[in-house]
Design an enzyme around this catalytic site. Structure first.
Site, PDB file in Angstrom:
ATOM      1  N   LYS A  13     -34.595  44.052 -50.398  1.00 19.83           N
ATOM      2  CA  LYS A  13     -35.642  43.628 -51.228  1.00 19.83           C
ATOM      3  C   LYS A  13     -35.953  42.520 -50.941  1.00 19.83           C
ATOM      4  O   LYS A  13     -37.060  41.859 -50.987  1.00 19.83           O
ATOM      5  CB  LYS A  13     -35.146  43.676 -52.387  1.00 19.83           C
ATOM      6  CG  LYS A  13     -35.652  45.110 -53.187  1.00 19.83           C
ATOM      7  CD  LYS A  13     -35.239  45.227 -54.368  1.00 19.83           C
ATOM      8  CE  LYS A  13     -33.684  45.292 -54.887  1.00 19.83           C
ATOM      9  NZ  LYS A  13     -32.672  45.467 -54.104  1.00 19.83           N
ATOM     10  N   ARG A  88     -35.305  46.148 -63.484  1.00 20.71           N
ATOM     11  CA  ARG A  88     -34.110  47.255 -62.979  1.00 20.71           C
ATOM     12  C   ARG A  88     -34.027  48.611 -64.105  1.00 20.71           C
ATOM     13  O   ARG A  88     -33.282  48.959 -63.683  1.00 20.71           O
ATOM     14  CB  ARG A  88     -32.841  46.199 -63.207  1.00 20.71           C
ATOM     15  CG  ARG A  88     -32.915  46.419 -61.559  1.00 20.71           C
ATOM     16  CD  ARG A  88     -30.972  45.827 -61.318  1.00 20.71           C
ATOM     17  NE  ARG A  88     -30.587  45.774 -60.195  1.00 20.71           N
ATOM     18  CZ  ARG A  88     -30.586  44.582 -59.340  1.00 20.71           C
ATOM     19  NH1 ARG A  88     -31.740  43.564 -59.619  1.00 20.71           N
ATOM     20  NH2 ARG A  88     -29.640  44.765 -58.051  1.00 20.71           N
ATOM     21  N   ARG A 127     -23.354  42.444 -44.283  1.00 20.01           N
ATOM     22  CA  ARG A 127     -24.470  41.187 -44.417  1.00 20.01           C
ATOM     23  C   ARG A 127     -23.838  39.747 -45.261  1.00 20.01           C
ATOM     24  O   ARG A 127     -22.431  39.946 -45.112  1.00 20.01           O
ATOM     25  CB  ARG A 127     -24.913  41.681 -46.224  1.00 20.01           C
ATOM     26  CG  ARG A 127     -25.710  40.699 -47.350  1.00 20.01           C
ATOM     27  CD  ARG A 127     -26.274  41.157 -48.015  1.00 20.01           C
ATOM     28  NE  ARG A 127     -25.629  41.636 -49.073  1.00 20.01           N
ATOM     29  CZ  ARG A 127     -26.751  42.682 -49.745  1.00 20.01           C
ATOM     30  NH1 ARG A 127     -28.249  42.384 -50.146  1.00 20.01           N
ATOM     31  NH2 ARG A 127     -25.782  42.615 -50.998  1.00 20.01           N
ATOM     32  N   ARG A 160     -20.337  39.081 -50.495  1.00 19.01           N
ATOM     33  CA  ARG A 160     -21.317  39.181 -51.783  1.00 19.01           C
ATOM     34  C   ARG A 160     -19.228  39.936 -52.534  1.00 19.01           C
ATOM     35  O   ARG A 160     -19.816  40.965 -52.024  1.00 19.01           O
ATOM     36  CB  ARG A 160     -21.757  39.869 -51.909  1.00 19.01           C
ATOM     37  CG  ARG A 160     -23.415  38.464 -52.584  1.00 19.01           C
ATOM     38  CD  ARG A 160     -24.541  39.285 -51.959  1.00 19.01           C
ATOM     39  NE  ARG A 160     -24.605  40.115 -53.095  1.00 19.01           N
ATOM     40  CZ  ARG A 160     -25.844  40.892 -53.362  1.00 19.01           C
ATOM     41  NH1 ARG A 160     -26.622  40.149 -52.921  1.00 19.01           N
ATOM     42  NH2 ARG A 160     -25.676  41.656 -54.709  1.00 19.01           N
ATOM     43  N   ARG A 171     -22.755  50.547 -57.419  1.00 15.87           N
ATOM     44  CA  ARG A 171     -24.314  49.591 -57.346  1.00 15.87           C
ATOM     45  C   ARG A 171     -25.158  50.760 -56.842  1.00 15.87           C
ATOM     46  O   ARG A 171     -26.789  51.381 -57.669  1.00 15.87           O
ATOM     47  CB  ARG A 171     -24.350  49.402 -56.704  1.00 15.87           C
ATOM     48  CG  ARG A 171     -23.798  47.434 -56.734  1.00 15.87           C
ATOM     49  CD  ARG A 171     -23.362  46.746 -56.078  1.00 15.87           C
ATOM     50  NE  ARG A 171     -24.811  45.790 -55.714  1.00 15.87           N
ATOM     51  CZ  ARG A 171     -24.854  45.045 -54.546  1.00 15.87           C
ATOM     52  NH1 ARG A 171     -23.755  45.223 -53.942  1.00 15.87           N
ATOM     53  NH2 ARG A 171     -26.265  44.867 -54.309  1.00 15.87           N
TER      54      ARG A 171
HETATM   55  P1  AP5 Z   1     -30.997  42.434 -48.469  1.00 15.94           P
HETATM   56  O1  AP5 Z   1     -32.545  42.070 -48.439  1.00 15.94           O
HETATM   57  O2  AP5 Z   1     -30.332  41.604 -48.908  1.00 15.94           O
HETATM   58  O3  AP5 Z   1     -31.298  43.734 -49.630  1.00 15.94           O
HETATM   59  P2  AP5 Z   1     -30.971  43.480 -51.463  1.00 15.94           P
HETATM   60  O4  AP5 Z   1     -32.072  45.076 -51.197  1.00 15.94           O
HETATM   61  O5  AP5 Z   1     -32.106  41.896 -51.488  1.00 15.94           O
HETATM   62  O6  AP5 Z   1     -29.988  44.257 -51.451  1.00 15.94           O
HETATM   63  P3  AP5 Z   1     -29.202  43.484 -52.164  1.00 15.94           P
HETATM   64  O7  AP5 Z   1     -28.033  43.910 -52.678  1.00 15.94           O
HETATM   65  O8  AP5 Z   1     -29.696  41.669 -53.211  1.00 15.94           O
HETATM   66  O9  AP5 Z   1     -30.057  44.232 -53.627  1.00 15.94           O
HETATM   67  P4  AP5 Z   1     -29.358  44.545 -55.057  1.00 15.94           P
HETATM   68  O10 AP5 Z   1     -30.420  44.943 -56.357  1.00 15.94           O
HETATM   69  O11 AP5 Z   1     -28.601  45.268 -55.294  1.00 15.94           O
HETATM   70  O12 AP5 Z   1     -28.930  43.477 -54.987  1.00 15.94           O
HETATM   71  P5  AP5 Z   1     -29.003  41.946 -56.755  1.00 15.94           P
HETATM   72  O13 AP5 Z   1     -28.528  40.739 -56.185  1.00 15.94           O
HETATM   73  O14 AP5 Z   1     -29.985  42.241 -56.794  1.00 15.94           O
HETATM   74  O15 AP5 Z   1     -30.906  43.427 -47.166  1.00 15.94           O
HETATM   75  C1  AP5 Z   1     -29.037  43.748 -47.395  1.00 15.94           C
HETATM   76  C2  AP5 Z   1     -28.654  43.914 -45.648  1.00 15.94           C
HETATM   77  O16 AP5 Z   1     -29.775  44.417 -44.533  1.00 15.94           O
HETATM   78  C3  AP5 Z   1     -28.713  42.446 -45.246  1.00 15.94           C
HETATM   79  O17 AP5 Z   1     -28.079  42.152 -44.406  1.00 15.94           O
HETATM   80  C4  AP5 Z   1     -30.039  42.292 -44.301  1.00 15.94           C
HETATM   81  O18 AP5 Z   1     -29.793  41.268 -43.487  1.00 15.94           O
HETATM   82  C5  AP5 Z   1     -30.040  44.055 -44.026  1.00 15.94           C
HETATM   83  N1  AP5 Z   1     -31.239  44.309 -43.235  1.00 15.94           N
HETATM   84  C6  AP5 Z   1     -32.442  43.604 -44.184  1.00 15.94           C
HETATM   85  N2  AP5 Z   1     -33.813  44.538 -43.922  1.00 15.94           N
HETATM   86  C7  AP5 Z   1     -33.250  45.392 -43.126  1.00 15.94           C
HETATM   87  C8  AP5 Z   1     -33.639  46.215 -42.141  1.00 15.94           C
HETATM   88  N3  AP5 Z   1     -35.262  46.787 -42.075  1.00 15.94           N
HETATM   89  N4  AP5 Z   1     -33.258  46.913 -41.000  1.00 15.94           N
HETATM   90  C9  AP5 Z   1     -31.606  46.274 -40.567  1.00 15.94           C
HETATM   91  N5  AP5 Z   1     -30.716  45.323 -41.559  1.00 15.94           N
HETATM   92  C10 AP5 Z   1     -31.977  44.917 -42.694  1.00 15.94           C
HETATM   93  O19 AP5 Z   1     -27.966  41.884 -57.892  1.00 15.94           O
HETATM   94  C11 AP5 Z   1     -27.135  41.961 -58.148  1.00 15.94           C
HETATM   95  C12 AP5 Z   1     -26.514  42.156 -59.339  1.00 15.94           C
HETATM   96  O20 AP5 Z   1     -27.259  41.165 -60.359  1.00 15.94           O
HETATM   97  C13 AP5 Z   1     -26.881  43.341 -60.268  1.00 15.94           C
HETATM   98  O21 AP5 Z   1     -25.800  44.612 -59.637  1.00 15.94           O
HETATM   99  C14 AP5 Z   1     -26.908  43.268 -61.787  1.00 15.94           C
HETATM  100  O22 AP5 Z   1     -25.618  43.803 -61.722  1.00 15.94           O
HETATM  101  C15 AP5 Z   1     -27.433  42.036 -60.927  1.00 15.94           C
HETATM  102  N6  AP5 Z   1     -28.461  42.361 -61.819  1.00 15.94           N
HETATM  103  C16 AP5 Z   1     -29.417  41.279 -61.090  1.00 15.94           C
HETATM  104  N7  AP5 Z   1     -30.916  41.556 -61.166  1.00 15.94           N
HETATM  105  C17 AP5 Z   1     -30.687  42.192 -62.776  1.00 15.94           C
HETATM  106  C18 AP5 Z   1     -31.533  43.071 -63.464  1.00 15.94           C
HETATM  107  N8  AP5 Z   1     -32.440  42.759 -63.420  1.00 15.94           N
HETATM  108  N9  AP5 Z   1     -30.822  43.533 -64.891  1.00 15.94           N
HETATM  109  C19 AP5 Z   1     -29.292  43.378 -64.525  1.00 15.94           C
HETATM  110  N10 AP5 Z   1     -28.661  43.158 -64.054  1.00 15.94           N
HETATM  111  C20 AP5 Z   1     -29.158  42.667 -63.078  1.00 15.94           C
HETATM  112 MG    MG Z   2     -30.743  41.113 -53.018  1.00 14.08          MG
END
Ligand code: AP5
Ligand code: MG
Length: 213
Positions: A13, A88, A127, A160, A171
């Site tokens: 994402k 989410r 990552r 992270r 997660r």
């Molecule tokens: P990346 O682009 O980093 O993936 P992502 O979908 O952004 O993954 P996140 O871990 O950031 O998602 P998340 O939803 O768990 O975390 P968030 O920060 O939102 O890609 C992942 C890896 O793969 C990278 O190394 C990349 O280079 C590689 N990659 C990408 N595309 C690829 C491809 N096509 N092929 C190969 N490799 C590839 O949330 C973290 C925490 O915050 C949550 O757990 C929660 O506690 C809290 N939080 C955030 N938002 C909310 C909300 N709205 N409500 C409640 N809690 C929340």
């Molecule tokens: Mg992310």
């Protein structure tokens, strides 16, 4: 253009949202990045959010919704935005929906980046993230120019805290229980589009551009 990115943790994402933001000239808003910046700066919000994030749990809606609504009210969001990691939960989606309806507005597309759980677990250990500017790398797929250093802002890259295998499993579970229902929610609104997130990231982006036009 108002876009939501949906998908499991690690689906890509953030990677795609950054590219969309650049191409279409809209801000990339990641609630995860906002929380991580607050943790890094030791704010009250950061300390509260960290308790949940470290366990792979969602930060409560009461904390999350206000931050997001304040952010999208910003001047730079007038022409749209790409939301990454929000909504989410169904209540978060409903609050956003109501806020937009009040403005006579709506979400244009919810892009579901589809990646099976097996692929996710493999991706996460590789990552590396920049906690200063939110840039994301992968030690194999997207290495930085200089190991351990962010190409964009020169800060140190880290694994992270929530990317440890046990936390990633939590997660994923939380995603299936609380976030996946949003796929139906946005399908009913006729704005859901799914792309194959297992493809090469440039191909995933091309599929998204074909949708957004
Ligand atoms: P990346 O682009 O980093 O993936 P992502 O979908 O952004 O993954 P996140 O871990 O950031 O998602 P998340 O939803 O768990 O975390 P968030 O920060 O939102 O890609 C992942 C890896 O793969 C990278 O190394 C990349 O280079 C590689 N990659 C990408 N595309 C690829 C491809 N096509 N092929 C190969 N490799 C590839 O949330 C973290 C925490 O915050 C949550 O757990 C929660 O506690 C809290 N939080 C955030 N938002 C909310 C909300 N709205 N409500 C409640 N809690 C929340
Ligand atoms: Mg992310």
């Amino acid at each position: 253009m108002k876009i939501i990115m949906l998908g499991a943790p690690g689906a890509g994402k953030g990677t795609q949202a950054k590219m969309i933001a650049e191409k279409y000239g809209v801000p990339h808003i990641s609630t995860g990045d906002i929380f991580r910046a607050n943790i890094k700066n030791g704010t009250q919000l950061g300390m509260e959010a960290k308790k949940y994030m470290d366990q792979g749990l969602l930060v409560p809606d009461e904390l999350t919704v206000k931050i997001l609504l304040d952010r999208v009210a910003g001047e730079d969001c007038k022409n749209g935005y790409v939301l990454d990691g929000f909504p989410r939960t169904i209540p978060q989606a409903q609050v956003l929906d109501e806020a937009l309806t009040e403005l006579g507005d709506q979400i244009d597309y919810a892009i579901n980046v589809d990646v099976p759980d097996e692929n996710i677990i493999k991706r996460m250990g590789g990552r590396r993230a920049c906690l200063s500017c939110g840039a994301t790398y992968h030690i194999e797929h997207v290495p930085p120019k200089k190991e351990g250093v962010c190409d964009v802002c020169g800060q140190e890259l880290v694994l992270r805290d929530d990317d440890k295998p046990e936390t990633v499993k939590n997660r994923l579970q939380v995603y299936h229980d609380q976030t996946q229902p949003l796929i139906d929610f946005y399908t009913q609104k006729n704005v859901l589009r799914t792309v194959d997130g297992t493809a090469d990231m440039q191909d995933v982006f091309a599929a998204i551009v074909a949708i957004l036009g």
